[in-house]
Write an enzyme that holds these catalytic residues in place. Structure first.
Site, PDB file in Angstrom:
ATOM      1  N   GLU A 195       0.815  -1.218   0.000  1.00 38.88           N
ATOM      2  CA  GLU A 195       0.000   0.000   0.000  1.00 38.88           C
ATOM      3  C   GLU A 195       0.845   1.264   0.000  1.00 38.88           C
ATOM      4  O   GLU A 195       0.434   2.294  -0.562  1.00 38.88           O
ATOM      5  CB  GLU A 195      -0.947   0.017   1.207  1.00 38.88           C
ATOM      6  CG  GLU A 195      -2.075  -0.992   1.133  1.00 38.88           C
ATOM      7  CD  GLU A 195      -1.721  -2.355   1.697  1.00 38.88           C
ATOM      8  OE1 GLU A 195      -2.594  -3.249   1.734  1.00 38.88           O
ATOM      9  OE2 GLU A 195      -0.540  -2.528   2.105  1.00 38.88           O
ATOM     10  N   PHE A 224     -12.302  -7.127  13.567  1.00 35.95           N
ATOM     11  CA  PHE A 224     -11.168  -7.614  12.788  1.00 35.95           C
ATOM     12  C   PHE A 224     -10.785  -6.594  11.719  1.00 35.95           C
ATOM     13  O   PHE A 224     -11.619  -6.119  10.958  1.00 35.95           O
ATOM     14  CB  PHE A 224     -11.516  -8.954  12.141  1.00 35.95           C
ATOM     15  CG  PHE A 224     -10.434  -9.491  11.237  1.00 35.95           C
ATOM     16  CD1 PHE A 224      -9.215  -9.904  11.767  1.00 35.95           C
ATOM     17  CD2 PHE A 224     -10.616  -9.553   9.865  1.00 35.95           C
ATOM     18  CE1 PHE A 224      -8.213 -10.392  10.940  1.00 35.95           C
ATOM     19  CE2 PHE A 224      -9.624 -10.035   9.028  1.00 35.95           C
ATOM     20  CZ  PHE A 224      -8.415 -10.454   9.562  1.00 35.95           C
ATOM     21  N   GLN A 225      -9.516  -6.257  11.685  1.00 37.27           N
ATOM     22  CA  GLN A 225      -8.938  -5.295  10.744  1.00 37.27           C
ATOM     23  C   GLN A 225      -9.614  -3.929  10.826  1.00 37.27           C
ATOM     24  O   GLN A 225      -9.729  -3.211   9.833  1.00 37.27           O
ATOM     25  CB  GLN A 225      -8.970  -5.827   9.312  1.00 37.27           C
ATOM     26  CG  GLN A 225      -7.977  -6.962   9.090  1.00 37.27           C
ATOM     27  CD  GLN A 225      -7.718  -7.271   7.634  1.00 37.27           C
ATOM     28  OE1 GLN A 225      -8.552  -7.022   6.772  1.00 37.27           O
ATOM     29  NE2 GLN A 225      -6.553  -7.836   7.350  1.00 37.27           N
ATOM     30  N   LYS A 245     -18.022  -0.804   4.912  1.00 37.64           N
ATOM     31  CA  LYS A 245     -18.326  -1.903   3.986  1.00 37.64           C
ATOM     32  C   LYS A 245     -19.818  -2.022   3.721  1.00 37.64           C
ATOM     33  O   LYS A 245     -20.253  -2.201   2.569  1.00 37.64           O
ATOM     34  CB  LYS A 245     -17.773  -3.212   4.553  1.00 37.64           C
ATOM     35  CG  LYS A 245     -17.958  -4.402   3.618  1.00 37.64           C
ATOM     36  CD  LYS A 245     -17.278  -5.652   4.173  1.00 37.64           C
ATOM     37  CE  LYS A 245     -17.403  -6.818   3.192  1.00 37.64           C
ATOM     38  NZ  LYS A 245     -16.695  -8.029   3.697  1.00 37.64           N
ATOM     39  N   MET A 297      23.717   9.663   3.557  1.00 34.47           N
ATOM     40  CA  MET A 297      23.608  10.955   4.230  1.00 34.47           C
ATOM     41  C   MET A 297      23.845  10.817   5.726  1.00 34.47           C
ATOM     42  O   MET A 297      24.483  11.674   6.348  1.00 34.47           O
ATOM     43  CB  MET A 297      22.239  11.582   3.964  1.00 34.47           C
ATOM     44  CG  MET A 297      22.108  13.007   4.501  1.00 34.47           C
ATOM     45  SD  MET A 297      23.283  14.169   3.741  1.00 34.47           S
ATOM     46  CE  MET A 297      22.400  14.600   2.242  1.00 34.47           C
TER      47      MET A 297
END
Length: 685
Positions: free
Chosen positions: A149, A211-212, A261, A577
């Site tokens: 993602e 969940f999630q 959802k 760096m």
């Protein structure tokens, strides 16, 4: 002097006008950025109408007509001149509005089509799965399946930075959504228009630790321009329209739309156009004429003026106006890291990049200026150094579309709130009027001093004594061979600074990087997004071996989706760096910055082997270790246009970025090489 006010609250992240499109580049179809900012006038004119894009996968009536301000409507050249505001009521003329019964997920996809979306970067998952089903039917929207993602978010950012359109990414709930946090923070810092769409658990589970489940709206509140949690199907289409309007108008920025959802699964009546409900959002684009006249007077009175140009000039499509203003005033121009390409590097008025790794001439000019005209810049710490020592004798004209930036770090003597294109255009008229009355600045002595610094302290580098490859030479040759029309995307670190220094930028939107957040892992997915947005452009990602290992899984996406980017890995076997700072400030104690195999006798990162890794991902892998081979390898890569190419450039480990202003010190203490400071004694007093 009157302080300009704006109806936007101080904390609002509302800034620049429509983003610019480079000369000679175009994109098919309507652009989300065709949604203009609202004019300052509270009473817009009646809407006009033209046809929107056809929805794919769902039957619908004859093509409807959106109001002016929606994609597909003819737009005037300046946002504030639009005949109607975005979100105006649907037209009641001869063309009827769309009206049909669909699922919330179908409404989501149809709304995306109508705001002109042509590509979405994302990964499906349980909570967002309802949206992926109608997405499969869309003939307008291409979905690119990324491997992480974070890659989706940076790809959307790269797409937006290269094209000027709003980038779109999509993820599921919980960990899918939280993986977008870094790219959203990155886009927020650099004012990039991105819309992130995330699935959320069903409304009955919100707040139950289902969940999630993750409160992505709460998590991203500080790093988005705005975000929405949508729990009703009838709100989906309107919210998508509002999200694109917010992302692309005013000061651009990321907007998150989190959709439950069950809202996507339920049915609703889809209508388009839809009225917006954004009563507090009125970004000001037109500057106050009194402030502009005062700024013009100060410019003509100044003996040592500097035009300090930030990324807002690019966002406002104001490069042409900037050049006119510079040539009219004869003032030197400095372009920040985010503004490289806004003004041609080859122009005699350009002094280069200011700040921590800027040119001595640019840094010295700001320090010795008696007037700084800041255009779409924010006086960040990497430019100013120790703030209370920055430009001690300068008056400040500060123009920005975001009123929250004015006087945030440095008090403005003349604050101007407005879109940079409008501000600069009005400044040109006002300065020309001053000249017509015989008031014109004499900068002869100023340019004599600037030219002395420019000639005495040019950018440069030495070839390593051991015969190994100088990273600056590699990047310089890429720039020469690929040319000024190519798009260069950098990761973060030494290679980023060398790419900003040693490639000549002549055109806007040809330099993409993570400036504000400094996000390692940005380059590969951002280059992918840029190439998708401008498939005919040459796109080079210049990455470090550390950055490259964070997001190189998107090489698989590039190979499978046919996105032939070029990746130049500047491989010094370390986090360069950080190593440079350890060399300079930590007595060469290299704690956890070496990436190379300590048992191997070869230089550079070899675990993994980047050539084999590229081949494993379906790309062409090349390696270059000597100066004599650099041009041939670059040309070999440029001849391959049907596959992604990765070049592993093995470079000297201890090359450093110079000039340098150490963090927390004054710009007066800039070093043009290790232990070597400019001689300021000859400057005019």
């Amino acid at each position: 002097m009157t302080e300009q006010t704006s109806p936007v609250p101080p904390k609002a992240h509302a800034a620049s006008g429509q983003a610019d499109q480079p000369p000679g580049r175009s994109h098919p179809g309507p652009s989300p950025l065709d949604i203009p900012a609202r004019p300052a006038s509270p009473k817009p004119a009646p809407p006009r109408s033209t046809a929107p894009a056809q929805s794919a996968g769902t039957p619908e009536p004859a093509a409807p007509q959106p109001p002016a301000g929606q994609p597909g409507a003819a737009q005037p050249p300046r946002p504030q001149a639009a005949a109607a505001t975005a979100g105006a009521p649907p037209s009641t003329g001869t063309s009827p509005a769309v009206k049909m019964t669909v699922t919330g997920a179908q409404a989501l996809v149809m709304a995306l089509e109508r705001v002109g979306v042509d590509v979405v970067f994302g990964i499906p998952g349980g909570a967002v799965l309802p949206a992926y089903d109608p997405l499969l039917d869309s003939k307008q929207i291409r979905h690119i399946l990324v491997r992480h993602e974070q890659g989706a978010g940076h790809a959307a950012t790269g797409y937006a930075q290269a094209t000027g359109r709003t980038g779109v990414c999509m993820a599921t709930s919980g960990p899918g959504a939280t993986n977008l946090v870094t790219p959203l923070a990155d886009a927020y810092m650099d004012s990039v228009p991105v819309v992130a769409i995330t699935g959320q658990v069903s409304t009955n589970l919100i707040g139950t630790d289902g969940f999630q489940e993750a409160d992505i709206s709460g998590i991203t509140l500080p790093i988005t321009k705005h975000n929405f949690l949508v729990t009703k199907p009838q709100d989906i289409a309107r919210t998508i329209g509002e999200a694109f309007h917010l992302a692309s108008t005013g000061r651009p920025g990321p907007v998150l739309v989190d959709v439950a959802k069950d809202a996507m699964q339920a049915t609703t009546e889809f209508t388009w156009p839809v009225p917006f409900d954004l009563p507090g959002y009125h970004p000001v684009t037109r500057p106050h004429s009194r402030q502009v006249r005062e700024a013009a007077r100060m410019i003509t009175d100044a003996k040592r003026p500097v035009l300090y140009v930030g990324g807002g000039v690019l966002k406002a499509q104001a490069s042409d106006e900037l050049r006119q203003l510079a040539e009219l005033t004869g003032a030197p121009v400095v372009t920040t890291l985010m503004a490289r390409g806004a003004f041609p590097d080859s122009h005699p008025l350009h002094l280069g990049m200011p700040g921590m790794h800027g040119t001595v001439a640019a840094v010295g000019a700001l320090q010795r200026a008696d007037l700084i005209v800041a255009l779409g810049a924010r006086f960040d710490d990497r430019v100013t150094g120790k703030l209370d020592t920055f430009a001690p004798d300068a008056l400040i004209v500060h123009a920005d579309i975001d009123p929250a930036e004015i006087s945030k770090n440095r008090r403005a003597d003349v604050p101007i709130v407005g879109d940079c294109k409008e501000v600069i255009a009005d400044l040109i008229v006002a300065v020309a009027a001053e000249h017509a009355h015989g008031r014109q600045g004499d900068h002869t002595d100023w340019w004599a001093q600037l030219d002395q610094w420019r000639q005495k302290y040019p950018l440069g580098y030495d070839d390593p004594d051991d015969g190994s490859l100088a990273p600056q030479y590699v990047i310089e040759r890429i720039g020469k061979l690929a040319g000024s029309d190519a798009i260069y995307v950098a990761g973060v670190g030494q290679h980023q600074m060398w790419a900003a220094q040693f490639i000549g930028y002549e055109n806007p939107r040809t330099w993409l990087n993570s400036g504000g957040a400094g996000t390692m892992g940005y380059a590969v997915p951002a280059a992918m997004g840029a190439k998708v947005g401008l498939p005919d452009a040459k796109v080079w990602a210049i990455d470090g071996d550390g950055c490259f290992q964070m997001t190189n899984q998107e090489l698989a996406t590039c190979a499978i989706e046919g996105i032939p980017v070029k990746i130049a890995v500047i491989n010094n076997g370390s986090l360069g760096m950080v190593r440079q700072w350890q060399t300079l400030f930590y007595d060469e104690r290299y704690s956890n910055t070496n990436l190379d195999d300590k048992k191997a006798e070869v230089a550079g990162t070899r675990i993994p082997d980047f050539v084999k890794l590229a081949e494993a991902y379906g790309c062409i892998g090349l390696r270059c270790e000597t100066k004599e081979d650099v041009d041939a390898v670059i040309e070999q890569a440029m001849a391959i246009n049907d596959q992604p190419v990765v070049i592993d450039f093995i470079v000297h480990k201890d090359a450093m970025v110079w000039p340098m202003v150490a963090a927390g010190t004054s710009n007066d203490d800039i070093k043009h090489a290790r232990g070597m400071a400019p001689d300021w004694e000859s400057r005019d007093e």
